[in-house]
Design a protein around this motif. Structure first.
Motif, PDB file in Angstrom:
ATOM      1  N   SER A 181      43.694  27.378  96.163  1.00 32.47           N
ATOM      2  CA  SER A 181      44.699  27.301  97.224  1.00 32.47           C
ATOM      3  C   SER A 181      44.376  26.147  98.161  1.00 32.47           C
ATOM      4  CB  SER A 181      44.724  28.606  98.015  1.00 32.47           C
ATOM      5  OG  SER A 181      43.530  28.739  98.782  1.00 32.47           O
ATOM      6  N   PHE A 182      45.349  25.766  98.961  1.00 29.66           N
ATOM      7  CA  PHE A 182      45.109  24.745  99.975  1.00 29.66           C
ATOM      8  C   PHE A 182      44.040  25.220 100.963  1.00 29.66           C
ATOM      9  CE2 PHE A 182      48.934  21.643 100.195  1.00 29.66           C
ATOM     10  CZ  PHE A 182      48.830  21.423  98.834  1.00 29.66           C
ATOM     11  N   PHE A 183      43.959  26.529 101.188  1.00 33.09           N
ATOM     12  CA  PHE A 183      42.972  27.059 102.124  1.00 33.09           C
ATOM     13  C   PHE A 183      41.552  26.845 101.594  1.00 33.09           C
ATOM     14  CE2 PHE A 183      46.875  29.597 102.349  1.00 33.09           C
ATOM     15  CZ  PHE A 183      47.233  29.396 103.671  1.00 33.09           C
ATOM     16  N   VAL A 184      41.379  27.053 100.287  1.00 35.08           N
ATOM     17  CA  VAL A 184      40.065  26.833  99.669  1.00 35.08           C
ATOM     18  C   VAL A 184      39.738  25.347  99.630  1.00 35.08           C
ATOM     19  CG1 VAL A 184      38.775  26.995  97.504  1.00 35.08           C
ATOM     20  CG2 VAL A 184      40.088  28.958  98.320  1.00 35.08           C
ATOM     21  N   TRP A 191      37.573  17.321 101.652  1.00 36.72           N
ATOM     22  CA  TRP A 191      38.955  17.687 101.349  1.00 36.72           C
ATOM     23  C   TRP A 191      39.911  16.515 101.531  1.00 36.72           C
ATOM     24  CZ3 TRP A 191      42.953  17.066 104.702  1.00 36.72           C
ATOM     25  CH2 TRP A 191      42.630  16.869 106.053  1.00 36.72           C
ATOM     26  N   ASP A 192      39.675  15.699 102.567  1.00 37.86           N
ATOM     27  CA  ASP A 192      40.590  14.598 102.844  1.00 37.86           C
ATOM     28  C   ASP A 192      40.572  13.564 101.728  1.00 37.86           C
ATOM     29  OD1 ASP A 192      37.924  14.382 103.905  1.00 37.86           O
ATOM     30  OD2 ASP A 192      38.488  12.463 104.779  1.00 37.86           O
ATOM     31  N   VAL A 193      39.385  13.276 101.194  1.00 41.50           N
ATOM     32  CA  VAL A 193      39.278  12.323 100.086  1.00 41.50           C
ATOM     33  C   VAL A 193      39.962  12.884  98.848  1.00 41.50           C
ATOM     34  CG1 VAL A 193      37.668  11.120  98.559  1.00 41.50           C
ATOM     35  CG2 VAL A 193      37.145  11.348 100.996  1.00 41.50           C
ATOM     36  N   ARG A 194      39.762  14.171  98.591  1.00 39.22           N
ATOM     37  CA  ARG A 194      40.379  14.802  97.421  1.00 39.22           C
ATOM     38  C   ARG A 194      41.907  14.762  97.499  1.00 39.22           C
ATOM     39  NH1 ARG A 194      37.408  18.589  94.222  1.00 39.22           N
ATOM     40  NH2 ARG A 194      35.175  18.407  94.602  1.00 39.22           N
ATOM     41  N   PHE A 195      42.453  15.051  98.658  1.00 36.18           N
ATOM     42  CA  PHE A 195      43.906  15.055  98.785  1.00 36.18           C
ATOM     43  C   PHE A 195      44.472  13.637  98.713  1.00 36.18           C
ATOM     44  CE2 PHE A 195      43.557  19.443 100.018  1.00 36.18           C
ATOM     45  CZ  PHE A 195      44.791  19.990  99.684  1.00 36.18           C
ATOM     46  N   GLN A 196      43.772  12.673  99.277  1.00 32.66           N
ATOM     47  CA  GLN A 196      44.261  11.300  99.227  1.00 32.66           C
ATOM     48  C   GLN A 196      44.259  10.743  97.810  1.00 32.66           C
ATOM     49  OE1 GLN A 196      43.180   8.552 102.667  1.00 32.66           O
ATOM     50  NE2 GLN A 196      41.678  10.176 102.921  1.00 32.66           N
TER      51      GLN A 196
END
Length: 257
Positions: A181-184, A191-196
């Protein structure tokens, strides 16, 4: 007999006016790409493949890698310049040769920003972090901020990401249970690097298109599902939304690969 001369002058003047009008647009286009001179030794580590797409995804500025000692707007080397990162043997320095180049200046600032530093220090070789920050090897703390519209980002997340991920309490029963999930994901330190860079992480490349960033799907490999098609502005909005998501409380520090 010479009636054509005034007409010729008017035509020449018109060309000058048109060319002058195009100059700002050409300048803006040039600001969206620049040359980066990097030694082969640094390229061979794979850092550039890790670093540059993430910057381009964030900013829309494209970078052309050129060999060492080649004319470029920015140079990364072990010589003079501002120290930006270190490995076990070398401290690498950045020199901004084109101070008035907006794209190059933005890259120099990004490397010195929190997000840029996280991207650098998250690069691994054989499962081990390869680079540290000069005189500051500790983990970077502090909240990462994005400029997008978080409300719009929530709607985009539900539409595009909610098919697989739980992105909010509203779609908790509609996602695939085996996907985090987005929460995990938000609980991860990077997290920011992963989403980018999500578009480059499996399985996303098979069905994700980001305008002006990703290459078209190969003709012989169409996407297996309805593709996710977004823009850089869309991604910025999603990042703004995710930055506001409360991280899951997982107890002990989260260990991930």
């Amino acid at each position: 007999m010479c009636d054509w001369i005034p007409s010729l002058k008017r035509a020449a003047l018109a060309l000058v006016i048109v060319a002058t009008g195009l100059m700002p647009a050409l300048a803006r286009a040039d600001d969206r790409t620049f040359r980066l001179s990097v030694p082969d030794a640094l390229i061979e580590t794979g850092l550039m493949k890790h670093l540059l797409p993430r910057f381009s995804l964030k900013t829309g500025v494209r970078i052309e890698l050129v060999p060492e000692a080649t004319e470029a707007e920015i140079t990364l080397s072990s010589g003079k310049g501002r120290p930006v990162f270190s490995d076990s043997k070398t401290t690498w320095h950045l020199r901004l040769h084109a101070q008035d180049h907006a794209g190059a200046a933005r890259f120099a600032d990004w490397l010195n920003s929190e997000v840029g530093q996280r991207t650098l220090t998250s690069f691994e070789v054989d499962g081990t972090a390869h680079y540290t920050l000069p005189d500051a090897v500790e983990e970077i703390d502090g909240a990462v901020q994005f400029e997008g519209n978080a409300v719009r980002g929530r709607a985009l997340s539900v539409r595009h990401c909610g098919r697989c991920h739980v992105v909010s309490e509203d779609n908790r029963m509609n996602a695939i249970g085996s996907t985090p999930s987005f929460f995990v994901l938000r609980a991860m330190s990077d997290w920011d690097v992963r989403f980018q860079s999500f578009y480059a992480l499996n399985p996303h490349p098979a069905f994700t298109q980001i305008a002006e960033v990703t290459k078209p799907f190969p003709i012989h490999q169409p996407p297996p599902i309805i593709p996710v098609e977004i823009t850089l502005d869309d991604l910025e909005a999603i990042l703004a939304y995710v930055s506001d998501v409360a991280p899951a409380d997982l107890g002990a520090p989260l260990v991930h690969q």
